[in-house]
Write an enzyme that holds these catalytic residues in place. Structure first.
Site, PDB file in Angstrom:
ATOM      1  N   GLU A 198     -10.730 -15.292 -61.518  1.00 46.67           N
ATOM      2  CA  GLU A 198     -12.111 -15.463 -61.045  1.00 46.67           C
ATOM      3  C   GLU A 198     -12.213 -16.392 -59.832  1.00 46.67           C
ATOM      4  O   GLU A 198     -12.915 -16.084 -58.877  1.00 46.67           O
ATOM      5  CB  GLU A 198     -13.019 -15.924 -62.190  1.00 46.67           C
ATOM      6  CG  GLU A 198     -13.188 -14.889 -63.310  1.00 46.67           C
ATOM      7  CD  GLU A 198     -13.669 -13.527 -62.838  1.00 46.67           C
ATOM      8  OE1 GLU A 198     -14.194 -13.417 -61.715  1.00 46.67           O
ATOM      9  OE2 GLU A 198     -13.520 -12.553 -63.607  1.00 46.67           O
ATOM     10  N   HIS A 213     -16.523  -8.261 -54.758  1.00 46.84           N
ATOM     11  CA  HIS A 213     -15.901  -9.043 -55.826  1.00 46.84           C
ATOM     12  C   HIS A 213     -15.211  -8.135 -56.851  1.00 46.84           C
ATOM     13  O   HIS A 213     -14.026  -8.308 -57.140  1.00 46.84           O
ATOM     14  CB  HIS A 213     -16.961  -9.914 -56.504  1.00 46.84           C
ATOM     15  CG  HIS A 213     -16.442 -10.757 -57.623  1.00 46.84           C
ATOM     16  ND1 HIS A 213     -16.268 -12.114 -57.513  1.00 46.84           N
ATOM     17  CD2 HIS A 213     -16.051 -10.448 -58.884  1.00 46.84           C
ATOM     18  CE1 HIS A 213     -15.789 -12.596 -58.647  1.00 46.84           C
ATOM     19  NE2 HIS A 213     -15.658 -11.592 -59.504  1.00 46.84           N
ATOM     20  N   GLU A 214     -15.944  -7.183 -57.370  1.00 51.02           N
ATOM     21  CA  GLU A 214     -15.369  -6.321 -58.415  1.00 51.02           C
ATOM     22  C   GLU A 214     -14.218  -5.504 -57.852  1.00 51.02           C
ATOM     23  O   GLU A 214     -13.191  -5.333 -58.501  1.00 51.02           O
ATOM     24  CB  GLU A 214     -16.434  -5.407 -59.035  1.00 51.02           C
ATOM     25  CG  GLU A 214     -17.625  -6.148 -59.649  1.00 51.02           C
ATOM     26  CD  GLU A 214     -17.255  -7.309 -60.559  1.00 51.02           C
ATOM     27  OE1 GLU A 214     -16.218  -7.243 -61.238  1.00 51.02           O
ATOM     28  OE2 GLU A 214     -18.007  -8.303 -60.580  1.00 51.02           O
ATOM     29  N   GLU A 228     -14.414  -7.069 -71.561  1.00 51.49           N
ATOM     30  CA  GLU A 228     -14.068  -8.465 -71.307  1.00 51.49           C
ATOM     31  C   GLU A 228     -15.084  -9.350 -72.024  1.00 51.49           C
ATOM     32  O   GLU A 228     -16.280  -9.086 -71.916  1.00 51.49           O
ATOM     33  CB  GLU A 228     -14.091  -8.786 -69.805  1.00 51.49           C
ATOM     34  CG  GLU A 228     -13.558 -10.188 -69.546  1.00 51.49           C
ATOM     35  CD  GLU A 228     -13.488 -10.561 -68.047  1.00 51.49           C
ATOM     36  OE1 GLU A 228     -13.888  -9.753 -67.198  1.00 51.49           O
ATOM     37  OE2 GLU A 228     -13.047 -11.678 -67.775  1.00 51.49           O
ATOM     38  N   MET A 230     -18.468  -5.584 -63.900  1.00 50.52           N
ATOM     39  CA  MET A 230     -17.154  -5.650 -64.551  1.00 50.52           C
ATOM     40  C   MET A 230     -16.144  -4.769 -63.829  1.00 50.52           C
ATOM     41  O   MET A 230     -16.421  -3.618 -63.509  1.00 50.52           O
ATOM     42  CB  MET A 230     -17.330  -5.236 -66.022  1.00 50.52           C
ATOM     43  CG  MET A 230     -16.053  -5.273 -66.831  1.00 50.52           C
ATOM     44  SD  MET A 230     -15.363  -6.956 -66.902  1.00 50.52           S
ATOM     45  CE  MET A 230     -13.616  -6.572 -67.020  1.00 50.52           C
ATOM     46  N   GLU A 231     -14.964  -5.347 -63.638  1.00 52.03           N
ATOM     47  CA  GLU A 231     -13.940  -4.749 -62.780  1.00 52.03           C
ATOM     48  C   GLU A 231     -12.998  -3.784 -63.489  1.00 52.03           C
ATOM     49  O   GLU A 231     -11.846  -3.628 -63.061  1.00 52.03           O
ATOM     50  CB  GLU A 231     -13.117  -5.876 -62.159  1.00 52.03           C
ATOM     51  CG  GLU A 231     -12.196  -6.645 -63.133  1.00 52.03           C
ATOM     52  CD  GLU A 231     -12.787  -7.931 -63.697  1.00 52.03           C
ATOM     53  OE1 GLU A 231     -14.030  -8.066 -63.697  1.00 52.03           O
ATOM     54  OE2 GLU A 231     -12.011  -8.796 -64.136  1.00 52.03           O
ATOM     55  N   ASN A 232     -13.416  -3.111 -64.565  1.00 51.30           N
ATOM     56  CA  ASN A 232     -12.537  -2.165 -65.265  1.00 51.30           C
ATOM     57  C   ASN A 232     -11.745  -1.323 -64.267  1.00 51.30           C
ATOM     58  O   ASN A 232     -12.289  -0.871 -63.265  1.00 51.30           O
ATOM     59  CB  ASN A 232     -13.371  -1.207 -66.118  1.00 51.30           C
ATOM     60  CG  ASN A 232     -14.466  -1.908 -66.862  1.00 51.30           C
ATOM     61  OD1 ASN A 232     -14.204  -2.754 -67.691  1.00 51.30           O
ATOM     62  ND2 ASN A 232     -15.706  -1.578 -66.536  1.00 51.30           N
ATOM     63  N   HIS A 245     -10.978  -7.494 -57.491  1.00 52.12           N
ATOM     64  CA  HIS A 245     -10.276  -7.713 -58.757  1.00 52.12           C
ATOM     65  C   HIS A 245      -9.156  -6.685 -58.959  1.00 52.12           C
ATOM     66  O   HIS A 245      -8.250  -6.912 -59.755  1.00 52.12           O
ATOM     67  CB  HIS A 245     -11.241  -7.597 -59.939  1.00 52.12           C
ATOM     68  CG  HIS A 245     -11.878  -8.896 -60.351  1.00 52.12           C
ATOM     69  ND1 HIS A 245     -11.146 -10.033 -60.584  1.00 52.12           N
ATOM     70  CD2 HIS A 245     -13.168  -9.214 -60.632  1.00 52.12           C
ATOM     71  CE1 HIS A 245     -11.979 -11.010 -60.971  1.00 52.12           C
ATOM     72  NE2 HIS A 245     -13.206 -10.540 -60.997  1.00 52.12           N
TER      73      HIS A 245
HETATM   74  N1  SER Z   1     -14.977 -10.183 -64.916  1.00 51.86           N
HETATM   75  C1  SER Z   1     -16.374 -10.130 -64.568  1.00 51.86           C
HETATM   76  C2  SER Z   1     -16.499 -10.624 -63.166  1.00 51.86           C
HETATM   77  O1  SER Z   1     -16.572 -11.777 -62.902  1.00 51.86           O
HETATM   78  C3  SER Z   1     -17.193 -10.899 -65.505  1.00 51.86           C
HETATM   79  O2  SER Z   1     -18.431 -11.230 -65.036  1.00 51.86           O
HETATM   80  O3  SER Z   1     -16.421  -9.882 -62.266  1.00 51.86           O
HETATM   81 ZN    ZN Z   2     -14.924 -11.660 -61.390  1.00 49.98          ZN
END
Ligand code: SER
Ligand code: ZN
Length: 514
Positions: free
Chosen positions: A326, A303-304, A127, A269-271, A307
């Site tokens: 976000e 948070h991750e 990203e 990062m939320e891969n 996502h």
């Molecule tokens: N997509 C990422 C996040 O906000 C970038 O920091 O979790």
């Molecule tokens: Zn995020």
């Protein structure tokens, strides 16, 4: 990175002329030189004359085939920004082989090395536009494909091989190398691609989702850090359960990997199925960490993970919609921490962040709408406005719709757009339709920069027993626009006033008697 001379404009958005349905990637991993073989199944979805345009940067082309045949030199064009293939049939398979150099990649976008060449490990960050440094691909979030990924590497130096999705096969590749294959059944945009290869330790925990899926949660880190990952492992489990209970969202793969690294440009990062974290937001040493440190890990891990639905299952049509994932995910993270830790503490911190970071940003030269209308480099838009102000807009919508109404709206949004790339308009429409309300005036919050000022004046006329409250909204002079919908909570404290009068009388009496 990828700064373009001409700005990209939201108004210029056009759906892609070509879709990619399936991607097969084979990596021969090595820090000095990695060979990436990619086979893209492409299907025309637009103008018949439009060539296939693939983004690609810092890639060395070794071979190119269409439907298993090499291409004539005039059938394609290769330049520093990508690869264009002309005169394709409506459906084709494009096979490329590229050489990339992870150890020399100091931008930390694409495939790179964390740590030294001898003891480091390989990982990716895609990203917003890092995937184009791995292979040629339409590097835009509205192209969603199914990925099959095979990793080959030296067994001794890279004993752990990870990619998105479920591991389906592994074996010996000869000459001291081994391989592993992964299939991700969920179509995803390429910015969610990830791989990790290295000497990593692991801790894990089983989890059964509310839908009955048996999942293994695994946290990976280098040997010196793995003991500090216990809290993160707990937090993932808590986040998974909370998202089921509060928003009805279950995890959707057999395994969920989280990896810690010291070399990372973002917080985390939320891969898909393979979140990667800056160690700062994952590690917590029980002997040293404060309550605040523990809460931070809880929030970022949540948070991750969140996502996975708000960002991955439903992604953004283009990078202008960044706050769609976000703002919503920060809101979900805030609610998570509020429910499982402290609502009061989290609210104080969020308001402080708004006052100290977002209000000044919005009042200064960097002021921009939550959904900007144009950008030169999307990397510059990971801001307090997109994240924190975006979350406040979602919070106001949740206030207006009420807890059940907001849940109904979010259910509608996830169901309607699952597997799609959506817009802010789609989000407002789903929330509105599920509640029989027109939320389109809320678009102004996304399109207009600046902090509005609200003033309130209350007047009570004792003779008639009438109370009048006048609210005024003023938009910043520098950013005029439409009036913004603002929910206001109102309470009349008659009982309190009565109590206050009684107390005051009692106080006076006690004074006179002393
Ligand atoms: N997509 C990422 C996040 O906000 C970038 O920091 O979790
Ligand atoms: Zn995020």
């Amino acid at each position: 990175m990828s700064a373009t001379a001409t700005p990209v404009r939201l108004g210029d958005y056009r759906p892609p002329d070509w879709r990619v349905t399936d991607v097969e990637l084979i990596f021969d991993l090595d820090p000095a030189e990695t060979i990436v073989e990619a086979c893209l199944r492409v299907v025309r979805d637009g103008d018949a004359s439009a060539p296939l345009q693939l983004d690609g940067e810092q890639l060395e082309l070794l071979s190119l085939q269409v439907d298993d045949r090499p291409l004539e030199a005039d059938a394609y064009r290769l330049d520093a920004r990508g690869l264009t293939v002309f005169d394709l049939p409506p459906a084709a398979s494009i096979r490329t082989r590229a050489r990339i150099r992870p150890a020399a990649n100091t931008a930390l976008q694409g495939l790179y090395l964390s740590g030294g060449a001898a003891d480091g490990f390989l990982l990716t960050q895609c990203e917003a536009e890092g995937f184009r440094r791995i292979t040629w691909f339409p590097d835009r979030p509205d192209v969603l494909a199914r990925y099959t990924v095979t990793l080959r590497a030296d067994r001794e130096r890279y004993p752990v091989l990870l990619a998105n999705g479920n591991a389906v096969a592994a074996g010996d590749a000869g000459a001291g190398r081994h391989w592993a294959r992964f299939v991700d059944p969920h179509p995803k945009p390429c910015y969610l691609f990830a791989l990790v290869a290295g000497r990593l330790e692991r801790i894990e925990k089983p989890f059964v989702t509310a839908e009955g899926r048996a999942v293994t949660i695994v946290v990976h880190a280098q040997a010196d850090a793995i003991a500090q990952c216990r809290w993160a492992l707990e937090c993932i489990q808590t986040a998974m359960r909370w998202d089921e209970q509060r928003f009805g969202r279950c995890y959707d793969l057999d395994v969920f990997h989280v990896v810690a690294t010291h070399d990372f440009t973002m917080g985390a990062m939320e891969n898909k199925g393979l979140n990667i974290f800056n160690s700062k937001y994952l590690l917590a040493d029980v002997d040293e960490a404060t309550d605040e440190d523990f809460r931070h890990v809880l929030a970022v891990v949540g948070h991750e993970y969140f996502h996975n639905w708000s960002g991955n299952r439903v992604t953004c049509r283009d990078w202008f919609q960044l706050s769609l994932k976000e703002g919503l995910t920060v809101y979900r993270e805030q609610e998570f921490e509020s429910d499982v830790a402290s609502r009061t503490l989290r609210r104080i911190e969020d308001v402080r962040t708004l006052w100290r970071a977002q209000f000044p940003e919005d009042a200064g030269p960097l002021s921009h709408p939550v959904r900007p209308a144009q950008y030169s480099a999307i990397d510059n838009f990971y801001t307090a406005t997109v994240y924190e102000k975006g979350a406040e807009i979602v919070r106001m919508l949740a206030t207006v719709l009420g807890r059940d109404g907001f849940r109904r709206g979010l259910d509608r949004y996830f169901e309607r757009h699952d597997g799609q790339a959506a817009t802010i308009e789609d989000f407002l429409a789903a929330l509105g339709e599920a509640n029989g309300r027109d939320l389109s005036p809320w678009l102004a919050w996304y399109e207009q920069a600046g902090t509005p000022e609200l003033s309130a004046e209350g007047r009570y006329d004792a003779a008639s027993g009438r109370y009048a409250l006048t609210l005024r909204q003023r938009l910043p002079q520098a950013a005029p626009g439409r009036p913004l919908p603002i929910p206001v909570a109102l309470a009349l404290f008659d009982a309190v006033a009565a109590v206050w009068r009684r107390e005051r009388k009692a106080l006076r009496r006690s004074r006179t008697t002393v």
